[in-house]
Design a protein around this motif. Structure first.
Motif, PDB file in Angstrom:
ATOM      1  N   THR A 558      -2.146   9.396  -1.673  1.00  0.00           N
ATOM      2  CA  THR A 558      -1.096   9.555  -0.385  1.00  0.00           C
ATOM      3  C   THR A 558       0.095   9.105  -0.185  1.00  0.00           C
ATOM      4  N   ILE A 560       3.369   8.648   0.193  1.00  0.00           N
ATOM      5  CA  ILE A 560       3.764   6.195   0.808  1.00  0.00           C
ATOM      6  C   ILE A 560       5.033   6.828   0.654  1.00  0.00           C
ATOM      7  N   LEU A 563       6.460   4.383   3.058  1.00  0.00           N
ATOM      8  CA  LEU A 563       6.279   2.834   3.526  1.00  0.00           C
ATOM      9  C   LEU A 563       6.758   2.429   2.079  1.00  0.00           C
ATOM     10  N   LYS A 564       7.212   2.841   0.771  1.00  0.00           N
ATOM     11  CA  LYS A 564       8.841   2.695  -0.026  1.00  0.00           C
ATOM     12  C   LYS A 564       9.686   2.461   0.717  1.00  0.00           C
ATOM     13  N   GLY A 571       5.299  -0.817  -1.632  1.00  0.00           N
ATOM     14  CA  GLY A 571       5.211   0.264  -2.077  1.00  0.00           C
ATOM     15  C   GLY A 571       4.217   0.751  -3.270  1.00  0.00           C
ATOM     16  N   VAL A 574       1.261  -1.054  -4.456  1.00  0.00           N
ATOM     17  CA  VAL A 574       0.109   0.529  -4.003  1.00  0.00           C
ATOM     18  C   VAL A 574       0.101   1.957  -5.376  1.00  0.00           C
ATOM     19  N   VAL A 622      -0.257  -3.672   3.640  1.00  0.00           N
ATOM     20  CA  VAL A 622       0.366  -2.888   4.538  1.00  0.00           C
ATOM     21  C   VAL A 622      -0.425  -2.460   6.374  1.00  0.00           C
ATOM     22  N   PHE A 628       1.825   0.615  10.154  1.00  0.00           N
ATOM     23  CA  PHE A 628       1.610   1.579   9.631  1.00  0.00           C
ATOM     24  C   PHE A 628      -0.292   0.506   9.566  1.00  0.00           C
ATOM     25  N   PHE A 631      -2.567   3.690   7.829  1.00  0.00           N
ATOM     26  CA  PHE A 631      -2.208   3.984   6.734  1.00  0.00           C
ATOM     27  C   PHE A 631      -3.986   4.316   5.554  1.00  0.00           C
ATOM     28  N   MET A 632      -3.943   5.699   5.265  1.00  0.00           N
ATOM     29  CA  MET A 632      -5.053   5.633   4.631  1.00  0.00           C
ATOM     30  C   MET A 632      -6.152   5.766   4.949  1.00  0.00           C
ATOM     31  N   ARG A 794       4.691  14.694  -2.775  1.00  0.00           N
ATOM     32  CA  ARG A 794       4.421  12.581  -2.545  1.00  0.00           C
ATOM     33  C   ARG A 794       4.807  11.574  -3.007  1.00  0.00           C
ATOM     34  N   TRP A 795       4.910  11.267  -4.448  1.00  0.00           N
ATOM     35  CA  TRP A 795       5.583   9.492  -4.930  1.00  0.00           C
ATOM     36  C   TRP A 795       7.125   9.951  -5.268  1.00  0.00           C
TER      37      TRP A 795
END
Length: 1012
Positions: A558, A560, A563-564, A571, A574, A622, A628, A631-632, A794-795
């Motif tokens: 997912t 993130i 979040l980072k 992050g 995770v 998170v 958040f 989140f997920m 995504r990363w």
């Protein structure tokens, strides 16, 4: 009294003491030789007389107290009398208290005392006995130099206090932490290492009994293996330690139903039984334990011979048990439940007669003081279950009435908070529902549903028990109150628990086994939602309850970025755990051949559980951050609408015995379109599927290059393949596709115009665009790919594994894989496509064929290029999909290796091989095939096949596909128009066949497209 008189009395006492002592030793020896219990009783009486001649603090008295305590313990092993074990503990306790530290016999006395407390704990269930046994074990560790000597006196004192007296879970955690320090401080090769490990195992097992965490259970097994490995075969404790390990495996099987755990538990318990003499007091219990494993109700593979052997062992255990022994009733009940299980599996009423007789006898023989013990509650529950099943077979109302009254009495007697209370409540609910559906009592029916609801919604009940209750609550409410809004609440609970219990801490094989335990739940829930007009719920449930395993893998990737930006450290944590979990998804619970291999396997399993627990903790952290909270978590239906692809509608078809429905989602519109399918049914679908499957099997259409080319069977040497029989077999299937296609298109046109004021482009229902594939990847993944295609990596990285991916195509073919049919067309296929690319200056490609195609080179080029084309044989593994593979000249490339390359945001995978999108019937709600695996690996779109493809036609299909794909875009490789390209290739193949009859269906219909 004169000195002479005193001397005479002393001499008489010494003489009497000698006679009593010698008599006791003689009787004890005779008992050991003959096993005659009367000799042991005489020895006990003699030593009791001898002890009475000593003053309380006389040191010589201690020897006889120890002998007396051991003799009483041995008699307890034969009779089960509580008074014997109480007196044995009293005797040893007096001795231990008076034995100075450093005394040569102290360790042995403490070991005796530990065994005595353990035995009384098994008999009474009183936790203070277990704590005192742990205290005695700790003392042994301390005095043998296993580790206590390294710690300050204050810490040692505090630890002993917690071990004996503490009921505080946090203090128990301290005890376990302390035990781990002892392990670390114990030098490698120290003679007491096994004892230190075993003591740590016992502490963790104590916590497991309280909390029931899977990680604790895994560590118990891991430590148990280490203890056994360090224990010589001739060590007096080896049997006990093997038994502990076997029982730990049995506990894990009872909780998770993993067949490999059951197999290992059986192996260990059989070894223990074979090594234990029949006159051992624990031997009958061992027989019953092994019998329960052979006749486990959780073992779906349990057969008649297993049950017969279980009955033989349990009957022998009863024969070896003395009348009046308090352990006789539980052993009789154990045998009764095995007869009951055989009755439930095979339906012989004589087994039911025997089960009821044995359970009645066990209940009657249970002494008054034992009627609040877990054994007693288990007997009542088994009796109620046996009565219920007897009623189902005989319809005699007295049986079900007795079953309900027994369950009600059981729940009333069982203390609040007892761990089996939810199970007992489910038993009562099931009996009440059974009677209500028999006599039509609506009040009792609703009361039974209410009981299911109470268990399903209790946060104190284990998830698997809650899921069982929730499934019954939802299904029975849906059946008897189909218009109630509570149906939505019930299915919402069931689907949520369904997804929760298939968790990342399990191996993929185990997760698939879990899914098979609740077949059809998402489909039933969606059908109910459609009936109630809750289309958004139907869509959400289908997404949450289908393709769960691939969705979990997809979740680990997912995006993130947000979040980072908020908390870079969190992050990164995770990402780290997600990547480790992704690499661990292939773990299985299979045991190795050697003890070392089994230990390594358990170590892998334990680390996997630790990762899963860390993942859950990270998600909780998170979600505590404002913004958040979701989140997920699965997004709501309306959140998904904004990311629909704009090119056309997404149509979800739900087929269930009660009704069939389609739900259409159109980009830019706020509501779904409901399309009822009243003229279609699950039975029709089953009939068409069975017919088609029969035809495919009869014509060997399961492997590329086999003897079943549907059009050119004579060319392939298939003399038994009749075109007319193929036409007959496929006609109903084609009619089904056409009928569904016309219904969907007509509803979409009318519904879209009426509700949205728009228009849809009509296409031929027999074209590839109307291909219906019941095992397709989830619509959620499709929507996610659309959403993610609009964003960045995504990363937040450039390239994958340090390599910048190039927009190009890697082609691989294997025409002569060892042990498989030759498929020479694969060579022509990739060479024609490669030549086509070479003519385009802006296109990049690389080709490997035959023996030049190695696994390492293949993975490297998959890293480098955005797209891949495989023309080869493939093998699908439904039990463990990550072991599905593409077969090369030397070795094979499995999905696990592909997924580990982390090919995120790759473009196109064209799988020109057999059965690359064939699903698994037992897992119809999951996408268990190579195509879904390639999507999970990171490819945005996949072309695959449902059954074998003709080697003659495959090269032409591939060439037509790529020509159409690149006709309007020759600057760079881009698979965005792959669905249209496949449609064009299928139309071209049909024109080349020059045959508009149904028999051509098998040549072009296998090709399917996934993704976006």
């Amino acid at each position: 009294m004169s000195l002479t008189r005193l001397a005479f009395v002393k001499q008489e006492r010494q003489a009497l003491l000698a006679r009593l002592s010698n008599r006791g030793l003689e009787c004890r020896k005779r008992f050991e030789e003959t096993g005659d219990l009367s000799d042991l009783t005489k020895a006990i009486e003699a030593w009791q007389g001898a002890i009475s001649l000593f003053k309380p603090r006389n040191q010589d008295r201690h020897r006889w107290l120890v002998l007396l305590g051991v003799a009483l313990f041995d008699r307890f092993g034969r009779t089960g009398e509580l008074a014997d074990i109480n007196e044995a503990i009293s005797a040893l306790w007096k001795v231990v208290r008076c034995t100075p530290r450093g005394h040569a016999l102290l360790i042995g006395r403490l070991n005796h005392l530990e065994s005595f407390f353990q035995a009384r704990f098994k008999l009474t269930g009183n936790g203070s006995n277990l704590r005192n046994a742990t205290w005695a074990k700790d003392k042994v560790v301390e005095f043998t130099g296993g580790g206590f000597g390294h710690f300050p006196p204050l810490l040692r004192s505090r630890y002993r206090e917690m071990t004996v007296d503490s009921e505080d879970p946090t203090e128990l955690d301290e005890v376990i932490a302390f035990s781990r320090i002892l392990i670390e401080r114990t030098a490698k090769g120290h003679p007491n290492t096994a004892e230190v490990l075993d003591y740590a195992r016992e502490n963790i097992q104590f916590r497991y009994r309280r909390k029931g965490t899977a990680l604790d259970l895994s560590e118990i097994i891991h430590l148990g293996y280490r203890v056994v490995q360090l224990t010589p075969d001739d060590h007096p404790s080896i049997i006990k330690r093997l038994r502990n390990l076997g029982q730990s495996y049995a506990s894990r099987f009872a909780r998770f139903s993993n067949a490999s755990d059951l197999a290992e538990a059986r192996i260990l318990l059989k070894r223990v039984v074979e090594a234990t003499p029949e006159d051992d007091p624990d031997f009958p219990d061992l027989l019953c334990s092994l019998g329960r494993l052979l006749g486990s109700p959780h073992d779906h593979a349990c057969n008649l011979s297993d049950l017969a052997e279980a009955i033989r062992l349990e009957q022998k255990a009863i024969e070896l048990t003395r009348t009046g022994d308090v352990r006789l009733p539980p052993r009789i009940a154990c045998l009764g439940m095995t007869f009951q299980l055989r009755f439930e599996r095979f339906g012989d009423l004589s087994d039911s007669d025997e089960a009821l007789s044995l359970l009645t006898r066990a209940i009657r023989l249970t002494q008054e003081g034992r009627r609040k013990h877990s054994d007693w509650f288990g007997m009542l529950a088994g009796y109620a279950q046996a009565l219920r099943h007897r009623f189902i077979h005989t319809k005699n109302p007295s049986y079900i009435d007795k079953s309900i009254s027994t369950s009600q009495m059981l729940i009333k007697l069982c203390p609040e908070g007892h761990p089996d209370n939810p199970t007992f409540t489910l038993g009562l609910a099931t009996s009440m529902y059974t009677r209500a559906t028999s006599n039509g009592d609506r009040g009792e029916l609703d009361a039974s549903i209410s009981l299911y609801r109470s268990v399903a919604t209790s946060s104190l009940v284990p998830p698997m028990t809650r899921l069982d209750a929730a499934g019954h609550w939802a299904r029975y409410l849906n059946l008897h109150h189909p218009l109630s809004e509570d149906v939505i609440t019930a299915f919402d609970t069931a689907i949520g628990l369904f997804a929760f219990t298939v968790s990342l801490d399990q191996s993929m094989k185990h997760r698939y086994a879990r899914l098979q335990e609740n077949p059809g739940l998402p489909l039933e829930a969606a059908a109910a939602a459609c009936r109630l007009g809750r289309l958004e719920k139907a869509f959400e449930w289908l997404e949450q309850g289908r393709c769960l395993v691939w969705a979990q893998l997809n979740n680990l990737r997912t995006p993130i970025d947000d979040l980072k930006a908020h908390n870079r450290k969190l992050g990164n944590a995770v990402i780290r755990v997600a990547e480790q979990l992704e690499g661990a998804v292939s773990r299985t619970s299979e045991t190795g051949a050697t003890l070392t291999e089994k230990m390594l396997n358990e170590d892998v399993a334990r680390k996997h559980l630790q990762l899963a627990a860390e993942w859950d903790d990270l998600l909780a952290t998170v979600r505590d951050i404002p913004g958040f909270e979701t989140f997920m978590k699965p997004l709501s239906f309306f959140s998904r609408l904004q990311d629909l692809p704009g090119e056309g509608p997404i149509v979800v078809i739900n087929i269930y015995p009660d009704r069939c429905d389609a739900i259409a989602l159109v980009a830019g519109q706020g509501q779904p379109l409901h399309i009822p399918l009243p003229n279609f049914s699950a039975s029709k679908a089953d009939l068409y599927r069975a017919n088609l499957r029969s035809q495919l099997k009869s014509h060997n259409l399961r492997e590329r290059g086999g003897l079943g080319d549907p059009v050119d069977c004579t060319e392939r040497g298939c003399s038994g393949c009749s075109p007319r029989s193929v036409e007959r077999g496929c006609k109903t299937y084609l009619k089904c596709i056409k009928a569904l296609g016309y219904v969907l298109i007509s509803h979409l046109r009318v519904g879209y115009h009426r509700e949205f004021g728009g228009a849809l482009q009509e296409r031929s229902p027999s074209s590839q665009s109307m291909q219906l594939e019941s095992k397709a990847k989830t619509r959620l993944t499709l929507i996610d790919r659309v959403k993610n295609s609009r964003g960045r990596d995504r990363w937040g990285r450039c390239g994958i594994n340090g390599i910048n991916r190039h927009a190009g195509l890697f082609l691989a073919s294997q025409p002569n894989a060892p042990g498989a049919y030759p498929i020479p067309g694969t060579t022509r296929e990739v060479e024609s496509v490669y030549e086509l690319i070479r003519n385009e200056a802006q296109m990049e490609a690389h080709m490997l064929q035959g023996s030049k195609l190695t696994i390492d080179d293949c993975l490297s080029f998959m890293d480098y290029y955005s797209s891949v084309h495989f023309a080869c044989h493939a093998s699908q593994n439904a039990a463990d999909p990550l072991e599905s593979r593409f077969i090369f000249h030397e070795g094979s490339l499995n999905l696990l290796a592909v997924i580990r390359r982390n090919l995120q945001d790759s473009d196109l995978a064209f799988l020109s091989a057999c059965q690359t999108s064939t699903g698994e019937e037992k897992l119809s709600d999951e996408a268990v095939h190579l195509a879904a695996g390639m999507l999970a690996a990171g490819y945005r779109r996949v072309v695959a096949t449902m059954w074998s493809i003709g080697d003659r036609h495959a090269p032409g299909v591939s060439l037509d596909f790529y020509q159409h794909l690149w006709k309007d875009n020759k600057d760079r490789f881009d698979g965005e128009k792959s669905a249209q390209a496949l449609h064009h290739a299928m139309q071209s193949l049909r024109l080349r066949l020059n045959d508009d009859s149904e028999k051509s269906l098998l040549a072009w219909i296998p090709y399917v497209h996934f993704g976006y």
